[in-house]
Design an enzyme around this catalytic site. Structure first.
Site, PDB file in Angstrom:
ATOM      1  N   ASP A 143       0.866  -1.169   0.000  1.00  0.00           N
ATOM      2  CA  ASP A 143       0.000   0.000   0.000  1.00  0.00           C
ATOM      3  C   ASP A 143       0.913   1.232   0.000  1.00  0.00           C
ATOM      4  OD1 ASP A 143      -2.179   1.663  -0.034  1.00  0.00           O
ATOM      5  OD2 ASP A 143      -3.258   0.627   1.550  1.00  0.00           O
TER       6      ASP A 143
HETATM    7  C1  BGC Z   1      -5.099   3.206   0.232  1.00  0.00           C
HETATM    8  C2  BGC Z   1      -5.322   2.268  -0.923  1.00  0.00           C
HETATM    9  C3  BGC Z   1      -5.242   3.010  -2.221  1.00  0.00           C
HETATM   10  C4  BGC Z   1      -3.893   3.679  -2.302  1.00  0.00           C
HETATM   11  C5  BGC Z   1      -3.637   4.407  -3.603  1.00  0.00           C
HETATM   12  C6  BGC Z   1      -3.840   4.029   0.040  1.00  0.00           C
HETATM   13  O1  BGC Z   1      -3.732   5.017   0.998  1.00  0.00           O
HETATM   14  O2  BGC Z   1      -5.033   2.474   1.423  1.00  0.00           O
HETATM   15  O3  BGC Z   1      -6.569   1.635  -0.768  1.00  0.00           O
HETATM   16  O4  BGC Z   1      -5.450   2.139  -3.305  1.00  0.00           O
HETATM   17  O5  BGC Z   1      -3.802   4.604  -1.232  1.00  0.00           O
HETATM   18  O6  BGC Z   1      -4.418   5.516  -3.766  1.00  0.00           O
END
Ligand code: BGC
Length: 734
Positions: free
Chosen positions: A281
């Site tokens: 993530d």
């Molecule tokens: C979130 C993800 C997301 C990613 C990209 C993160 O902060 O937890 O779910 O896909 O950001 O935007």
């Protein structure tokens, strides 16, 4: 205690097959992509020609911003990019990547969570439909629009099971049930693929169990519970063909998910044979240092890579450290090659090497088509949960009458669209205010709108006007709840009532004595006990998407009926949380006795149970029968029930089959959903609904990973919610 029977070493129940199937049979786990030797040879060839720096480039995902340096793509420094949504920009970036030394195309990703340009209801609402086919179509529309914009990949679906509505990301997921969650996961993965983009199952794993419902917080989940409750949706998504999996931010039993060899290597890549890639993530490799799991950036990169993480999102830990770690012999070159192979394999599978890129000039014509808008409206109608409807106040019969429409959300496009707007535009959204007003002339009624306050309702300044509008109306529709920004990432709440002054507004309007319909927007179950007691009709509308207002107007006026069911238990009070239907029994059930499992200041029961929802007619269940009462492993339980539409209108009922294993070597939940099906029934008619569920679905995991179905007696309960059921039973013998 009956001796347990060993069925396998890992979860062997294909949950997706059971859900929603009238005659669910053996598990169909054929995956849409297999290993193609020709592709693997092309990857061998590329790997042989790549420098270590180029390999590490494939393991990095960049984030797009208006000042994005195209050179990152043309120098082969990033294998994928997220957040670019404009078709001309994605085409420019792809062209740059194709001009790199080896011409390796770039994977373009975005958070296409509940639509791209046409926004569908938020995922928790889609889950409330209990209709995997409809959800698959919703995802297919999202995929088509995103693909037309030059994207290959959505960072969705989020399939984190959760039992805690304090956690703001509840809105992005399927709710609290593993079978419903698995069905939704598979439906979304299939739908995205059908639309032309690949999925990323997230957030792997256990993220939805964040302690105290506080986002990013740590989780403690036993291995058996992981496999029974938190992992089935991921497994179903992998089997449906998800090509990537995103590791979660949380630590699981002390080991961050980003660097957790048990979840990433042992289970995902080992037991499930996942041959796509795992992405971190956002900057979560760096966060291994905050977790206290790595003492330096190099250690963070090494731990993540060795645990099975393949691609880093947003951060520079891989870029800055992997080469040195390989040179020092701390990361085997074969591990890097394996990660790169996975990325390249997925690029081949998604056609990046062999198919032409979409023409950016053709993109706009594929956005927001009438068919997509119709699908979005149908999905919204199927997701609305009618919680209360005293004296059949709904549908409204307003001919010749005056409706007052109150609440800032009613006219707010952003709050209809929901939290992950992707490329959605406010101008596209049809609000409740617009849609209801548009129907007034033809319907012979008037609509007076008086917001009362802005969507968040921080001030009472407009209350007097709203109350006056209610007084001079014949019926009142009040739209309250969470504005879009109170849901999704980083929006944990400790209080789950209507936000700010909304409760006061509702009480003031209700005090006029006019018939009030409360329409609740939002992304999670809220504690709306006062409304449940004092307001005659409550419709839970979630964040219903681009066509949400049109769907609401149709439902309020009876042109369509709401058919959604709660995918999460609705608590009476925050103090009851976590509150979920498939809980274990206790040694002292809540009997009313002082020394029983209860509260001294609140009921133990929910305000509304899992699976609950009304519609504009009623259903009665009778004559639950099993084809056989003694079964053995390998057999299927065939249960049939008569469902009668006892009301005045045609309607759709969500028939739910639950089981219980009352005595086992490990305490088992009081109810477990095993199958469900939405059926249409004419007024006065009776349908016989039959489910067939394999005996293998009635087992559970031991903490060592073994899956067992123990011989003995099992209960079957069928009905319209987790608590409103009729029951019978059968026996499993070896
Ligand atoms: C979130 C993800 C997301 C990613 C990209 C993160 O902060 O937890 O779910 O896909 O950001 O935007």
């Amino acid at each position: 205690m009956a001796a347990w029977r060993r069925i396998g070493t890992a979860c062997c129940v294909a949950l997706g097959v059971l859900a929603g199937s009238l005659t669910a049979g053996a598990a169909d786990v054929a995956r849409p992509f297999g290993l193609d030797p020709a592709v693997e040879r092309r990857i061998d060839d590329l790997l042989a020609r790549m420098t270590l720096a180029e390999k590490i480039g494939q393991l990095r995902q960049g984030g797009w911003s208006p000042d994005f340096d195209l050179g990152q793509a043309s120098r082969g420094e990033i294998g994928s990019l997220t957040n670019a949504e404009d078709p001309h920009e994605t085409a420019r970036i792809q062209k740059a990547a194709r001009s790199s030394r080896l011409g390796i195309p770039i994977l373009l990703a975005d958070n296409v969570i509940h639509g791209f340009r046409t926004l569908f209801p938020v995922p928790i609402a889609l889950a409330a439909s209990f209709e995997p086919d409809l959800v698959e179509e919703a995802s297919a529309w999202a995929g088509r629009e995103a693909h037309a914009a030059g994207l290959h990949w959505t960072l969705a679906p989020m399939v984190d099971l959760t039992r805690d509505p304090r956690w703001g990301r509840v809105v992005e997921g399927p709710g609290e049930d593993p079978v419903l969650g698995a069905a939704m996961a598979a439906a979304q993965v299939r739908g995205f693929l059908k639309g032309g983009i690949m999925a990323s199952l997230k957030h792997y794993a256990g993220y939805g169990a964040a302690e105290a419902g506080r986002d990013y917080n740590t989780t403690e989940i036993s291995p058996g519970t992981m496999r029974d409750i938190y992992l089935p949706a991921f497994r179903a998504g992998v089997e449906a063909g998800s090509q990537s999996v995103m590791a979660a931010f949380n630590a699981l039993n002390g080991t961050p998910a980003t660097a957790n060899p048990w979840t990433l290597q042992t289970i995902l890549k080992g037991e499930w044979g996942f041959d796509g890639f795992v992405i971190s993530d956002w900057d979560s490799v760096w966060e291994l240092m905050n977790h206290g799991h790595a003492g330096s950036p190099a250690e963070a990169a090494r731990r993540a890579m060795l645990a099975g993480l393949d691609v880093e999102m947003a951060g520079d830990m891989f870029k800055e450290n992997l080469a040195d770690e390989v040179a020092a012999g701390r990361i085997p070159p074969a591990r890097i090659d394996d990660a790169v192979r996975r990325v390249l394999r997925v690029k081949f599978r998604m056609g990046l090497f062999d198919r032409p890129d979409p023409d950016p000039a053709a993109a706009e014509a594929q956005m927001l088509t009438p068919a997509a808008r119709e699908a979005a409206k149908a999905a919204a109608i199927a997701s609305f949960v009618l919680l209360k409807n005293d004296r059949d106040l709904l549908p409204l019969a307003p001919r010749g009458k005056r409706i007052a429409l109150i609440g800032g959300i009613a006219a707010s496009p952003a709050d209809h669209m929901g939290s992950w707007g992707a490329n959605g535009r406010q101008d596209d959204a049809v609000t409740l205010a617009t849609a209801l007003t548009a129907k007034a002339a033809a319907g012979g009624f008037t609509v007076t709108t008086a917001a009362g306050c802005d969507p968040a309702c921080r001030s009472e300044e407009g209350f007097a006007e709203a109350v006056a509008a209610a007084r001079s109306a014949d019926m009142v529709v009040v739209a309250l709840g969470e504005p879009w920004w109170m849901t999704a990432e980083g929006t944990s709440r400790t209080q789950l009532g209507l936000p700010n002054r909304q409760q006061a507004l509702l009480e003031a309007v209700a005090a006029t004595g006019k018939p009030v319909v409360l329409v609740v927007f939002g992304g999670r179950p809220m504690t709306i006990g006062w409304a449940a007691e004092h307001v005659p009709a409550i419709l839970y509308a979630w964040s219903p998407g681009t066509m949400g207002g049109a769907a609401l107007a149709e439902v309020l006026l009876g042109e369509a009926a709401p058919t959604g069911r709660l995918p999460m238990t609705m608590p009476r009070a925050v103090g009851q949380i976590p509150l979920y239907y498939n809980h274990l029994p206790t040694g002292r059930p809540p009997t009313g006795d002082h020394y029983s499992s209860k509260y001294i200041d609140e009921e133990v029961t929910p305000l509304f149970p899992f699976g609950y929802g009304l519609t504009y007619t009623r259903f009665a269940y009778a004559d639950l029968r099993l084809a056989e009462h003694v079964l053995k492993p390998g057999d299927s339980v065939e249960a049939s029930v008569s469902v009668t539409n006892t009301g005045p209108r045609a309607g759709r009922e969500t028939v739910q089959l639950y089981m219980r294993d009352p005595v086992a070597s490990k305490s088992r939940p009081v109810r477990e959903l095993k199958a469900f099906r939405k059926v249409s029934i004419a007024p006065g008619a009776t349908e016989r609904v039959t489910f067939r569920v394999p005996v293998e679905a009635f087992g559970f995991h031991l903490d060592d990973g073994r899956y067992v179905v123990e011989p003995g007696r099992f209960e079957i309960h069928v009905g319209g919610s987790a608590t409103d059921t009729i029951g019978t039973g059968f026996e499993v013998r070896n």
